[in-house]
Structures are given as C-alpha cells and as structure tokens.
Design a protein around this motif. Structure first.
Motif, PDB file in Angstrom:
ATOM      1  N   LEU A  42      -2.142   8.977   9.628  1.00 28.12           N
ATOM      2  CA  LEU A  42      -0.774   9.167   9.150  1.00 28.12           C
ATOM      3  C   LEU A  42      -0.033   7.838   9.098  1.00 28.12           C
ATOM      4  O   LEU A  42       1.195   7.810   9.099  1.00 28.12           O
ATOM      5  N   SER A  43      -0.783   6.763   9.040  1.00 29.80           N
ATOM      6  CA  SER A  43      -0.209   5.431   9.010  1.00 29.80           C
ATOM      7  C   SER A  43       0.640   5.234   7.756  1.00 29.80           C
ATOM      8  O   SER A  43       0.251   5.621   6.661  1.00 29.80           O
ATOM      9  N   ALA A  44       1.778   4.614   7.942  1.00 24.56           N
ATOM     10  CA  ALA A  44       2.646   4.291   6.803  1.00 24.56           C
ATOM     11  C   ALA A  44       2.324   2.909   6.259  1.00 24.56           C
ATOM     12  O   ALA A  44       2.778   2.547   5.177  1.00 24.56           O
ATOM     13  N   HIS A  45       1.545   2.127   6.988  1.00 23.32           N
ATOM     14  CA  HIS A  45       1.299   0.743   6.589  1.00 23.32           C
ATOM     15  C   HIS A  45      -0.171   0.360   6.729  1.00 23.32           C
ATOM     16  O   HIS A  45      -0.492  -0.717   7.203  1.00 23.32           O
ATOM     17  N   GLU A  46      -1.066   1.224   6.341  1.00 27.23           N
ATOM     18  CA  GLU A  46      -2.495   0.934   6.430  1.00 27.23           C
ATOM     19  C   GLU A  46      -2.855  -0.065   5.338  1.00 27.23           C
ATOM     20  O   GLU A  46      -2.375   0.016   4.217  1.00 27.23           O
ATOM     21  N   ALA A  66      -0.514   9.765   1.909  1.00 24.75           N
ATOM     22  CA  ALA A  66      -0.612   8.912   0.718  1.00 24.75           C
ATOM     23  C   ALA A  66       0.377   7.764   0.805  1.00 24.75           C
ATOM     24  O   ALA A  66       1.397   7.745   0.134  1.00 24.75           O
ATOM     25  N   SER A  67       0.078   6.806   1.657  1.00 28.87           N
ATOM     26  CA  SER A  67       0.935   5.629   1.776  1.00 28.87           C
ATOM     27  C   SER A  67       0.085   4.394   1.549  1.00 28.87           C
ATOM     28  O   SER A  67      -1.145   4.450   1.641  1.00 28.87           O
ATOM     29  N   GLY A  78     -11.391  13.280   0.706  1.00 26.52           N
ATOM     30  CA  GLY A  78     -10.281  13.377   1.643  1.00 26.52           C
ATOM     31  C   GLY A  78      -9.224  14.384   1.252  1.00 26.52           C
ATOM     32  O   GLY A  78      -9.181  14.886   0.141  1.00 26.52           O
ATOM     33  N   PHE A  79      -8.389  14.693   2.213  1.00 22.25           N
ATOM     34  CA  PHE A  79      -7.269  15.617   2.062  1.00 22.25           C
ATOM     35  C   PHE A  79      -6.029  14.747   2.093  1.00 22.25           C
ATOM     36  O   PHE A  79      -5.595  14.300   3.144  1.00 22.25           O
ATOM     37  N   LEU A  80      -5.460  14.461   0.927  1.00 21.51           N
ATOM     38  CA  LEU A  80      -4.348  13.542   0.809  1.00 21.51           C
ATOM     39  C   LEU A  80      -3.027  14.295   0.880  1.00 21.51           C
ATOM     40  O   LEU A  80      -2.742  15.161   0.051  1.00 21.51           O
ATOM     41  N   LEU A  81      -2.228  13.946   1.879  1.00 20.88           N
ATOM     42  CA  LEU A  81      -0.904  14.540   2.059  1.00 20.88           C
ATOM     43  C   LEU A  81       0.139  13.659   1.371  1.00 20.88           C
ATOM     44  O   LEU A  81      -0.060  12.453   1.247  1.00 20.88           O
ATOM     45  N   PRO A  82       1.262  14.231   0.963  1.00 25.30           N
ATOM     46  CA  PRO A  82       2.333  13.398   0.392  1.00 25.30           C
ATOM     47  C   PRO A  82       2.767  12.329   1.395  1.00 25.30           C
ATOM     48  O   PRO A  82       2.654  12.504   2.613  1.00 25.30           O
TER      49      PRO A  82
END
Length: 181
Positions: A42-46, A66-67, A78-82
């Motif tokens: 759930l990283s916002a900055h990967e 999806a960041s 993969g299972f991509l979340l907003p």
C-alpha cells in the motif's frame, strides 16, 4: 510513525497477529514469502517495485495500491486498488482472494506471464535497443584474455545490508562476481 503504528496495533488488540520484522536475512525473507498467503503493498511512494517482483516470483498474489510505478510493475498481474483506496478496500481484496481459489490461480498465472518482462534477456535487449536509439554505440563484447597470475579487483558501492531493492541488487551482483572469481 512506527510508534503510532504500534499504538494502533495495541489499541486494536492485534499484538499477537502483527509482526514487525525489521531487517531480516535473505533466508528469513524467503521463508516469509513462502509462508505468506498474499503480498500487500500500500506504499504511496514505491520506486520500481522490486518487492512486487519478488512476491510474484514466489507465486504470491499481489494486492497493491495504484501509486507511483506500481501499476507498470504489476502489468497484467496483481490486484490493483485505486491510489486512494481505503483499508476496507484492501481487506475486501484479500478476503476475495482467500475465498476465490480460481481468481487466485488466474492472478498467479498472469503474474508469472508478467515476470517474463523482467527476464535477463528481455531487459538486456531493451537496454541495448534504448542505448542504440539515443546513438550510444556499444562496443562489441570482448572475451578477456586469460592470464593465470592476473586478478581483477571489483568494488561495489552503495547499500547492501538492507532489504531496500538497490541493496538487494548490489548484494546479488557482488555475490555473482565473487562466484566467478
């Protein structure tokens, strides 16, 4: 930040379910991948997303937000979340994967197909093509002469003592070079 997370874990009574490993050995990391049911990012900055690649390699379904570059790294797998999904969205994705073995199997198959984009031969070809497209002429491969009394000295710089993706690349490069000599 870690103190806030610790407080939340205690407040929710999850001390026996949540484990913060910190830095782990390669063997321990492999064990964690092999014993997991799903990999959640759930990283916002990967950055590139090496942990996603590792998880796919261990046939773990990946649930990710999806960041940054995550969608590109996951490709068709993969299972991509907003990007701004909630904890409930994530929990629902994990629950769905735990209840739908067909979906889980299909996801893993797509992830394995996606991994082919990152094979050595594919990445090498892409790099060569890119360098040529910007007019960087590559020398032909040279087979070094073998001189029994000569040794080569290699120095790898940068981090290698963490699970940070660059550290893993540096460590594995150093191991490979050491094995060749």
């Amino acid at each position: 930040y870690k103190a806030l997370i610790d407080q939340k874990v205690i407040a929710l009574g999850l001390q026996n379910q949540v484990l913060f490993t910190g830095k782990v050995s390669d063997e321990k990391l492999i064990g964690l991948y092999r014993s997991a049911d799903v990999f959640v990012c759930l990283s916002a900055h990967e950055g590139f997303g090496m942990p996603l690649i590792e998880a796919m390699r261990y046939k773990l379904p990946v649930v990710a937000r999806a960041s940054s570059n995550i969608a590109d790294t996951l490709g068709v797998g993969g299972f991509l979340l907003p990007a701004h999904s909630t904890a409930l969205d994530c929990a629902n994705a994990i629950w769905t994967l735990s209840r739908e073995p067909g979906l889980r199997r299909q996801m893993i198959e797509r992830q394995l197909i996606n991994l082919q984009r990152f094979s050595l031969s594919t990445v090498k070809t892409q790099l060569i093509n890119y360098l040529c497209s910007i007019q960087i002429n590559l020398p032909l491969p040279v087979t070094p002469a073998v001189h029994p009394n000569e040794t080569e000295d290699w120095q790898i710089e940068g981090p290698f003592d963490s699970s940070y993706s660059l550290a893993i690349v540096n460590r594995e490069l150093a191991k490979a070079l050491d094995q060749q000599h």
